[in-house]
Design a protein around this motif. Sequence first.
Motif, mmCIF file in Angstrom:
data_model
loop_
_atom_site.group_PDB
_atom_site.id
_atom_site.type_symbol
_atom_site.label_atom_id
_atom_site.label_comp_id
_atom_site.label_asym_id
_atom_site.label_seq_id
_atom_site.Cartn_x
_atom_site.Cartn_y
_atom_site.Cartn_z
ATOM 1 N N PRO A 35 24.208 -0.382 11.355
ATOM 2 C CA PRO A 35 24.118 -0.903 9.988
ATOM 3 C C PRO A 35 22.852 -1.737 9.778
ATOM 4 N N ILE A 36 22.241 -1.558 8.615
ATOM 5 C CA ILE A 36 21.104 -2.381 8.211
ATOM 6 C C ILE A 36 21.680 -3.554 7.435
ATOM 7 N N THR A 37 21.439 -4.768 7.927
ATOM 8 C CA THR A 37 22.006 -5.942 7.263
ATOM 9 C C THR A 37 21.073 -6.530 6.222
ATOM 10 N N ASP A 38 19.756 -6.323 6.386
ATOM 11 C CA ASP A 38 18.807 -6.877 5.422
ATOM 12 C C ASP A 38 17.511 -6.097 5.485
ATOM 13 N N ILE A 39 16.954 -5.813 4.324
ATOM 14 C CA ILE A 39 15.621 -5.213 4.235
ATOM 15 C C ILE A 39 14.898 -5.893 3.090
ATOM 16 N N LYS A 40 13.713 -6.352 3.376
ATOM 17 C CA LYS A 40 12.926 -7.071 2.376
ATOM 18 C C LYS A 40 12.295 -6.076 1.408
ATOM 19 N N PRO A 41 12.374 -6.353 0.095
ATOM 20 C CA PRO A 41 11.657 -5.503 -0.865
ATOM 21 C C PRO A 41 10.152 -5.586 -0.598
ATOM 22 N N PHE A 42 9.457 -4.506 -0.845
ATOM 23 C CA PHE A 42 8.022 -4.479 -0.584
ATOM 24 C C PHE A 42 7.349 -3.494 -1.521
ATOM 25 N N SER A 43 6.045 -3.367 -1.390
ATOM 26 C CA SER A 43 5.272 -2.436 -2.215
ATOM 27 C C SER A 43 4.575 -1.429 -1.324
ATOM 28 N N ILE A 44 4.542 -0.193 -1.801
ATOM 29 C CA ILE A 44 3.779 0.861 -1.132
ATOM 30 C C ILE A 44 2.505 1.050 -1.934
ATOM 31 N N CYS A 45 1.379 1.019 -1.250
ATOM 32 C CA CYS A 45 0.088 1.198 -1.899
ATOM 33 C C CYS A 45 -0.393 2.627 -1.628
ATOM 34 N N LEU A 46 -0.667 3.357 -2.699
ATOM 35 C CA LEU A 46 -1.179 4.719 -2.614
ATOM 36 C C LEU A 46 -2.617 4.726 -3.108
ATOM 37 N N SER A 57 0.124 2.932 2.442
ATOM 38 C CA SER A 57 0.282 1.728 3.264
ATOM 39 C C SER A 57 1.330 0.803 2.667
ATOM 40 N N GLY A 58 1.856 -0.055 3.526
ATOM 41 C CA GLY A 58 2.849 -1.041 3.126
ATOM 42 C C GLY A 58 3.507 -1.610 4.359
ATOM 43 N N ASP A 59 4.138 -2.758 4.225
ATOM 44 C CA ASP A 59 4.867 -3.308 5.361
ATOM 45 C C ASP A 59 6.041 -4.154 4.891
ATOM 46 N N LEU A 79 13.172 -5.496 12.874
ATOM 47 C CA LEU A 79 12.103 -4.514 13.067
ATOM 48 C C LEU A 79 11.029 -4.726 12.021
ATOM 49 N N ARG A 80 9.793 -4.768 12.456
ATOM 50 C CA ARG A 80 8.663 -4.855 11.527
ATOM 51 C C ARG A 80 8.197 -3.436 11.250
ATOM 52 N N ILE A 81 8.219 -3.077 9.990
ATOM 53 C CA ILE A 81 7.821 -1.736 9.577
ATOM 54 C C ILE A 81 6.442 -1.829 8.930
ATOM 55 N N ALA A 82 5.465 -1.205 9.562
ATOM 56 C CA ALA A 82 4.100 -1.174 9.034
ATOM 57 C C ALA A 82 3.724 0.284 8.769
ATOM 58 N N ILE A 83 3.613 0.618 7.508
ATOM 59 C CA ILE A 83 3.291 1.990 7.110
ATOM 60 C C ILE A 83 1.788 2.098 6.927
ATOM 61 N N ASP A 84 1.188 3.058 7.617
ATOM 62 C CA ASP A 84 -0.248 3.319 7.502
ATOM 63 C C ASP A 84 -0.462 4.801 7.773
ATOM 64 N N ARG A 85 -0.361 5.600 6.717
ATOM 65 C CA ARG A 85 -0.469 7.052 6.842
ATOM 66 C C ARG A 85 -1.669 7.567 6.072
ATOM 67 N N LYS A 86 -2.253 8.635 6.583
ATOM 68 C CA LYS A 86 -3.343 9.329 5.909
ATOM 69 C C LYS A 86 -2.959 10.794 5.807
ATOM 70 N N VAL A 87 -3.033 11.312 4.595
ATOM 71 C CA VAL A 87 -2.694 12.703 4.345
ATOM 72 C C VAL A 87 -3.896 13.356 3.679
ATOM 73 N N MET A 88 -4.272 14.514 4.177
ATOM 74 C CA MET A 88 -5.431 15.212 3.636
ATOM 75 C C MET A 88 -5.107 15.818 2.271
ATOM 76 N N LEU A 89 -6.106 15.801 1.375
ATOM 77 C CA LEU A 89 -5.976 16.386 0.048
ATOM 78 C C LEU A 89 -6.995 17.512 -0.107
ATOM 79 N N ALA A 90 -6.589 18.547 -0.835
ATOM 80 C CA ALA A 90 -7.496 19.648 -1.152
ATOM 81 C C ALA A 90 -7.087 20.225 -2.499
#
Length: 174
Positions: A35-46, A57-59, A79-90
């Motif tokens: 069970p997840i007892t707490d998750i902090k609201p955050f922002s995802i930056c695109l 990105s976001g954390d 758990l510290r969640i640090a999102i840092d993804r790069k996706v190619m565009l075409a």
Amino acid sequence: MKFDILDVISTADKKREIPVTTEMSEVSVSGGRFPITDIKPFSICLTNDNNKQLLISGDTTLDVVVPCDRCLSDVDVTLRIAIDRKVMLADGHVQFAEDEENTFLEEHELDVDRLIYDEILVNWPTKVLCKDDCKGICPVCGQNLNQQDCGCDRQVIDPRMAKFQDIFNEFKEV
């Protein structure tokens, strides 16, 4: 929770922040449900980087209840969640390499819950202990040895050496 990100994908150098709260209440890892007892609201930056790649990105942090690996008592793990993804565009579309697995993007929809889940899997602890000197449970009766000693004989004799033990017991001097 899914978001339409077509405007970011199709516009060069566009940046967008999305405030996020996840709908996840538990996480499944290695056949267990925690069970997840707490998750902090955050922002995802695109960010659309010159129509070549999409930067995501976001954390945040989240608290999960996991049993101790030795005594099975519940342990609150942050758990510290640090999102840092790069996706190619075409040509205004998302492109993934053949060996790259895509679980969080479909055409122009971003699945934030799946993105967070992927990061949880990467950051999952290999061993969870309630305390560094956890004594575990008795293999004979199942008593939590951190709470009290059960008095069971927990000496494990290698069955290949049992005959030697019998000989020592037979010729033991009193």
